[in-house]
Write a protein that holds these residues in place. Sequence first.
Motif, PDB file in Angstrom:
ATOM      1  N   UNK A 175      -1.136  36.451  -4.181  1.00 41.93           N
ATOM      2  CA  UNK A 175      -0.609  36.163  -3.089  1.00 41.93           C
ATOM      3  C   UNK A 175      -0.666  34.725  -2.894  1.00 41.93           C
ATOM      4  N   UNK A 176       0.520  33.704  -2.372  1.00 49.06           N
ATOM      5  CA  UNK A 176       0.516  32.475  -2.381  1.00 49.06           C
ATOM      6  C   UNK A 176       1.001  31.907  -0.890  1.00 49.06           C
ATOM      7  N   UNK A 177       0.567  30.862  -0.308  1.00 46.41           N
ATOM      8  CA  UNK A 177       0.945  30.356   0.817  1.00 46.41           C
ATOM      9  C   UNK A 177      -0.157  29.386   1.696  1.00 46.41           C
ATOM     10  N   UNK A 178       0.390  28.865   2.499  1.00 45.24           N
ATOM     11  CA  UNK A 178      -0.775  27.614   3.035  1.00 45.24           C
ATOM     12  C   UNK A 178      -1.911  28.510   3.853  1.00 45.24           C
ATOM     13  N   UNK A 179      -3.028  27.788   3.619  1.00 43.73           N
ATOM     14  CA  UNK A 179      -4.178  28.344   4.310  1.00 43.73           C
ATOM     15  C   UNK A 179      -4.177  28.315   5.872  1.00 43.73           C
ATOM     16  N   UNK A 180      -4.613  29.414   6.355  1.00 41.91           N
ATOM     17  CA  UNK A 180      -4.595  29.460   7.975  1.00 41.91           C
ATOM     18  C   UNK A 180      -5.409  28.583   8.231  1.00 41.91           C
ATOM     19  N   UNK A 181      -6.661  28.270   7.749  1.00 40.28           N
ATOM     20  CA  UNK A 181      -7.617  27.504   8.617  1.00 40.28           C
ATOM     21  C   UNK A 181      -6.874  26.050   8.706  1.00 40.28           C
ATOM     22  N   UNK A 221     -10.647  33.363   4.046  1.00 40.09           N
ATOM     23  CA  UNK A 221      -9.607  32.958   3.010  1.00 40.09           C
ATOM     24  C   UNK A 221      -8.274  33.487   3.230  1.00 40.09           C
ATOM     25  N   UNK A 222      -7.862  33.624   4.760  1.00 40.15           N
ATOM     26  CA  UNK A 222      -6.707  34.134   5.120  1.00 40.15           C
ATOM     27  C   UNK A 222      -5.545  32.964   4.805  1.00 40.15           C
ATOM     28  N   UNK A 223      -4.222  33.306   4.496  1.00 39.83           N
ATOM     29  CA  UNK A 223      -3.233  32.677   4.414  1.00 39.83           C
ATOM     30  C   UNK A 223      -2.015  33.267   5.104  1.00 39.83           C
ATOM     31  N   UNK A 224      -1.228  32.306   5.185  1.00 39.70           N
ATOM     32  CA  UNK A 224       0.230  32.842   5.807  1.00 39.70           C
ATOM     33  C   UNK A 224       0.919  32.871   4.266  1.00 39.70           C
ATOM     34  N   UNK A 225       1.252  34.301   3.921  1.00 45.02           N
ATOM     35  CA  UNK A 225       1.763  34.243   2.570  1.00 45.02           C
ATOM     36  C   UNK A 225       3.322  34.307   2.688  1.00 45.02           C
ATOM     37  N   UNK A 226       3.917  33.523   1.627  1.00 46.23           N
ATOM     38  CA  UNK A 226       5.124  33.312   1.399  1.00 46.23           C
ATOM     39  C   UNK A 226       5.569  33.865  -0.050  1.00 46.23           C
ATOM     40  N   UNK A 275      13.756  40.273   6.405  1.00 45.24           N
ATOM     41  CA  UNK A 275      13.433  40.603   8.012  1.00 45.24           C
ATOM     42  C   UNK A 275      11.883  40.119   8.215  1.00 45.24           C
ATOM     43  N   UNK A 276      11.178  40.060   7.286  1.00 43.99           N
ATOM     44  CA  UNK A 276       9.640  39.937   7.406  1.00 43.99           C
ATOM     45  C   UNK A 276       9.262  38.971   6.194  1.00 43.99           C
ATOM     46  N   UNK A 277       9.818  37.615   6.401  1.00 44.45           N
ATOM     47  CA  UNK A 277       9.691  36.780   5.094  1.00 44.45           C
ATOM     48  C   UNK A 277       8.306  36.174   5.177  1.00 44.45           C
ATOM     49  N   UNK A 278       7.228  36.126   6.020  1.00 47.56           N
ATOM     50  CA  UNK A 278       6.008  35.735   5.882  1.00 47.56           C
ATOM     51  C   UNK A 278       5.143  36.703   6.533  1.00 47.56           C
ATOM     52  N   UNK A 279       3.685  36.897   6.126  1.00 48.59           N
ATOM     53  CA  UNK A 279       2.833  37.869   6.488  1.00 48.59           C
ATOM     54  C   UNK A 279       1.542  37.258   6.346  1.00 48.59           C
ATOM     55  N   UNK A 280       0.629  37.541   7.127  1.00 44.59           N
ATOM     56  CA  UNK A 280      -0.879  37.023   7.009  1.00 44.59           C
ATOM     57  C   UNK A 280      -1.548  38.031   6.016  1.00 44.59           C
ATOM     58  N   UNK A 281      -2.095  37.212   5.086  1.00 47.97           N
ATOM     59  CA  UNK A 281      -3.049  38.071   4.171  1.00 47.97           C
ATOM     60  C   UNK A 281      -4.294  37.804   4.339  1.00 47.97           C
ATOM     61  N   UNK A 287      -5.296  46.542   4.804  1.00 47.50           N
ATOM     62  CA  UNK A 287      -3.926  46.173   4.839  1.00 47.50           C
ATOM     63  C   UNK A 287      -3.414  46.238   6.442  1.00 47.50           C
ATOM     64  N   UNK A 288      -3.905  47.116   6.981  1.00 49.60           N
ATOM     65  CA  UNK A 288      -3.504  47.301   8.507  1.00 49.60           C
ATOM     66  C   UNK A 288      -3.837  45.987   9.224  1.00 49.60           C
ATOM     67  N   UNK A 289      -4.401  45.032   8.764  1.00 52.84           N
ATOM     68  CA  UNK A 289      -4.540  43.772   9.479  1.00 52.84           C
ATOM     69  C   UNK A 289      -3.711  42.710   8.977  1.00 52.84           C
ATOM     70  N   UNK A 290      -2.721  42.953   7.870  1.00 45.24           N
ATOM     71  CA  UNK A 290      -2.092  41.985   7.316  1.00 45.24           C
ATOM     72  C   UNK A 290      -0.611  42.037   7.990  1.00 45.24           C
TER      73      UNK A 290
END
Length: 170
Positions: free
Chosen positions: A86-92, A126-131, A144-150, A156-159
């Motif tokens: 997965x890749x995206x900006x860090x949530x923190x 280690x959460x990210x906003x996955x792109x 329809x769902x271009x980003x997700x929290x990982x 997975x039900x938290x993502x």
Amino acid sequence: SARGRGYGGVNMKRTQSILLITILVVMLALAACGSGAPNVDWNLDISGAVSNPITLTYADLVKRDQLFLDDVVMRKSQGEDTVNDWEGPALDAILAEAGTSEGFVSIVCTASDGYAKEIAAADLAEAIIALKQDGEWIATSDPDSPIRIVIPGLPANSWLFGLAEIQVVE
């Protein structure tokens, strides 16, 4: 004749000029493409117990430093678990920009369809906003769902897919 050589010199200059213009056009086109990210109309709102509520567009998220998480196990409640990159900006970093206090206890993530999930602050390390998933833009396969929290370590039900809002809870 001298006249013939002069004509060839003009053609050479014209060819060089056309080549230079072509190179400049290609460079500008590549710069406009940036990271090759798809053009997506999507906003992520960060609100709640923050000093600086922010709205980030998809393009804003693409421009941020990207964190790469490799071989993350997605634990599913049904079916086989999967392992993905997965890749995206860090949530923190995003939460810090929004001005969360050190004492926040959780976030409530809400998807575009209204589904919401509360996640404890202690689980967000280690959460990210996955792109991207496995090197591919999520928006390409799921517009329809271009980003997700990982969130590595959580099931997975938290993502949430189609992440639209994060509310910070103190």
